[in-house]
Design an enzyme around this catalytic site. Sequence first.
Site, PDB file in Angstrom:
ATOM      1  N   HIS A   1      86.186   2.770  43.160  1.00 23.72           N
ATOM      2  CA  HIS A   1      86.647   4.033  43.748  1.00 23.72           C
ATOM      3  C   HIS A   1      86.165   4.164  45.184  1.00 23.72           C
ATOM      4  O   HIS A   1      85.149   3.601  45.596  1.00 23.72           O
ATOM      5  CB  HIS A   1      86.215   5.234  42.904  1.00 23.72           C
ATOM      6  CG  HIS A   1      84.869   5.785  43.250  1.00 23.72           C
ATOM      7  ND1 HIS A   1      84.677   6.686  44.273  1.00 23.72           N
ATOM      8  CD2 HIS A   1      83.646   5.579  42.709  1.00 23.72           C
ATOM      9  CE1 HIS A   1      83.395   7.003  44.334  1.00 23.72           C
ATOM     10  NE2 HIS A   1      82.745   6.337  43.408  1.00 23.72           N
ATOM     11  N   CYS A   2      86.952   4.925  45.945  1.00 21.91           N
ATOM     12  CA  CYS A   2      86.557   5.285  47.308  1.00 21.91           C
ATOM     13  C   CYS A   2      86.680   6.804  47.410  1.00 21.91           C
ATOM     14  O   CYS A   2      86.517   7.496  46.408  1.00 21.91           O
ATOM     15  CB  CYS A   2      87.421   4.562  48.328  1.00 21.91           C
ATOM     16  SG  CYS A   2      89.171   4.980  48.199  1.00 21.91           S
ATOM     17  N   LYS A   3      86.976   7.313  48.609  1.00 21.86           N
ATOM     18  CA  LYS A   3      87.060   8.770  48.726  1.00 21.86           C
ATOM     19  C   LYS A   3      88.398   9.294  48.180  1.00 21.86           C
ATOM     20  O   LYS A   3      88.441  10.277  47.460  1.00 21.86           O
ATOM     21  CB  LYS A   3      86.899   9.172  50.194  1.00 21.86           C
ATOM     22  CG  LYS A   3      86.912  10.661  50.434  1.00 21.86           C
ATOM     23  CD  LYS A   3      86.727  10.964  51.915  1.00 21.86           C
ATOM     24  CE  LYS A   3      86.939  12.427  52.206  1.00 21.86           C
ATOM     25  NZ  LYS A   3      87.012  12.696  53.645  1.00 21.86           N
TER      26      LYS A   3
END
Length: 554
Positions: A506-508
Amino acid sequence: MTAQRIIIIGGVAGGMSAATRLRRLMEHADILVLERGGHVSFANCGLPYYLGGIIEQRKDLLLQTPASLGARFNLDVRVHNEVTAIDRETKTVSVRDVITGAESVERYDALVLSPGATPIRPPMPGGERMLTLRDIDDVDAAMAALSTAPRSALVIGAGFIGLEMVENLVHRGLEVTLVELGGQVLPPLDPEMAKPVADRLREAGVDVRLGTQVTELRASTAVLSDGDIVPADFVLGSIGVRPETSLAVAAGLELGPRGGIRVDDQLRTSDPAIYAIGDAVEKTDAISGEQRLVALAGLANRHGRLVADAISGKTITVRDALGTAVVGVMGLTIAATGWNEKLLRSAGRDIRVIHTHPASHTGYYPGAESMALKLVVDAVTDEILGAQGVGGEGVDKRIDVIATAMAGGITASELADLELGYAPQYSSAKDPVNMLGYVALNALEGLTPSIQWHELEAELAAGATLVDVRTRGEVAGGAIPGAINIPLDDLRERVAEIPAGRVIVHCKVGQRGHTAVRLLEQLGREAVNLDGGYLTWSAGTASRARVESKRVAA
Ligand SMILES: Cc1cc2nc3c(=O)[nH]c(=O)nc-3n(C[C@H](O)[C@H](O)[C@H](O)COP(=O)(O)OP(=O)(O)OC[C@H]3O[C@@H](n4cnc5c(N)ncnc54)[C@H](O)[C@@H]3O)c2cc1C
C-alpha cells in the site's frame, strides 16, 4: 370538434414541466393544472438556502405564477384547488377549493398525476413540534420559527436535504445537532466515502450523532436513544418521503412493489387515460431492472416533458433511473450515481471496486483541490454499476461524466479512452475519469490485483505481509499497524526483506502501490495492491470503529 382536455394534478416540478411542454406541442388543447398549495412552479430545491439566508428573497423561490403561466402558455392554473377524487368511469375529477370549500367536477380526456411525496414523520412524544420541508408553506413555517431567534437546532436524518439544512442552519449561526439512525451520513455513499463528510461537519462545529435515534422532543431539548439530551430549540425532520398515492389508490390504480404508482414504459398507469410522473411514481432501476422509488427533480422534470410527448401521440423512451445526485456540504461536493458497494455486495453481485484520490486539476497549477472517487464495476462484464465522489472542485463533473458513460453503455475500462477537455486549470492530461479507466483496465487484464480496505484484516490474519511503500516522512504521520515500511524507490534493492508468501502493498492513494505490485510480480512474488491506499483504509476503518464503539456502548 371540442379540444382535448388534459388535467394535471400537481403544479410543481413534474406537473408544470408536463403542462408547458404540452402547450408547445398541442396549441389547441385545453390544459388545466390543479394545485392544492398556494404556489406553482416553485423552487423546492432552493428551500434550504432561503432558510440559510443565501437566497435572500422569498420571491426568488417563486419561479412562475398562475397569471404568468396563463399569459405565456395559455394554461388554466388553479392554486388552492385540491383534487379529492378521480372517477375513471366518467373521466372526471372532484375538486375542492381549499380556501372557500367550494366543490366542482372537471372532465378530462387525459389525466396526469404529479402529486409528489410527503415527508415521513417519525412518531414520538412531542413530535408535533418537528418541522419538515417540502413546500412554500413549510418554508414559511420554518422561517417563522427561525425568526424567534432559536439558539440551537436539531436536524433528524443525514440524507441530502438533512445535510443541506445542517449547512444552512450553521450558516445562520445556530448550534446544530445532527442525529442519524444509520451508522453514517448520506446513505447512498459507502461508509469510507461518507466519513470525510461527517468529519467536515464536525470540524464546522456540528454535533453529529450516528447510529442514534431521537426518542422524544421536549420544549427546547431532545432525548436520544442513548439517553443523551441535546439542545433543540428548532427541530427539522428529514428522514425521507413517502410517495403521495392516496388519490391513485382510491381510484383503484395499481401500485408497484415499493408503494409508488406503477406506470408502463409510456408513463401510463393501469388506466390508459391516466399518466403519472415524479416522486409519486416507481421508476425502473438502471442497475437491477427492478422497481424503485427515486425522488429527484431531474427525473420529475424529464418525465414531465416525456409524458407530454406521449399524450401528444409520440412513442417515448423512458430511460431507466440511475439516481444520479449531488449535494454541497460545508465546501465539500458529494455526488453519486448508480449503486454503491454495500448494496451490490448485499445483492450478491460479483464486483470490482476502485478508489482513487486525484486532484481536481494539475498539481503545478495553483488551487488544485483533492477528491476521493470510487467506481464499482461488474467483475465479469466490466459494466459500471456505480460511482461516488467526495471532495472539492470538479467532483460533480466527474460523476456526471461517469453517469453519462453508464447511460451510453461505456464500460469501466473504456473510461480510459474517453477524450475529455484538458487545460491545467481544469484537469490533468489524464483526467481523473481516465485514471479510473486505467485502474479498471489493469484490474480487468489482471495486471494489478487489489483488495479492499475491509478485506485487509482477514488477509493479514491469513498470513499475508503488508508492505507500506510510502516515504518515511509519510509513515511518521500515521501507518497501518503491522506494516513493513520499504519506500518504493528502495523496493528493488530491499525485496529480500519481505517474508515469503503473499504480499499486500500500500501507498497513500494506490498509485505507487500499483507500481510496487508490478515490480514484485515481475520479481516472482505474489502481490496485490490495497485499493485506495492509506487514505481509503483510514477513512473506512475510522467509520467502522465509530459504528462498533456505538454498538458496544448500546
Ligand atoms: C427541500 C428540498 C430540496 C430538494 N433538493 C433537490 C435537489 O437539490 N436535487 C434534486 O434532484 N431533487 C431535490 N429535491 C426533490 C425534488 O424537489 C422532487 O424530486 C421534485 O419536486 C418532485 O416533483 P413532483 O412533481 O413529483 O412533486 P412536487 O414538486 O412535490 O409537486 C407535487 C405537487 O402536487 C401537489 N398535490 C399533491 N396532491 C394534490 C392533490 N390531490 N390535488 C392538487 N395538488 C396536489 C402538491 O401540493 C405539490 O405542490 C428536493 C426536495 C425538497 C423538498
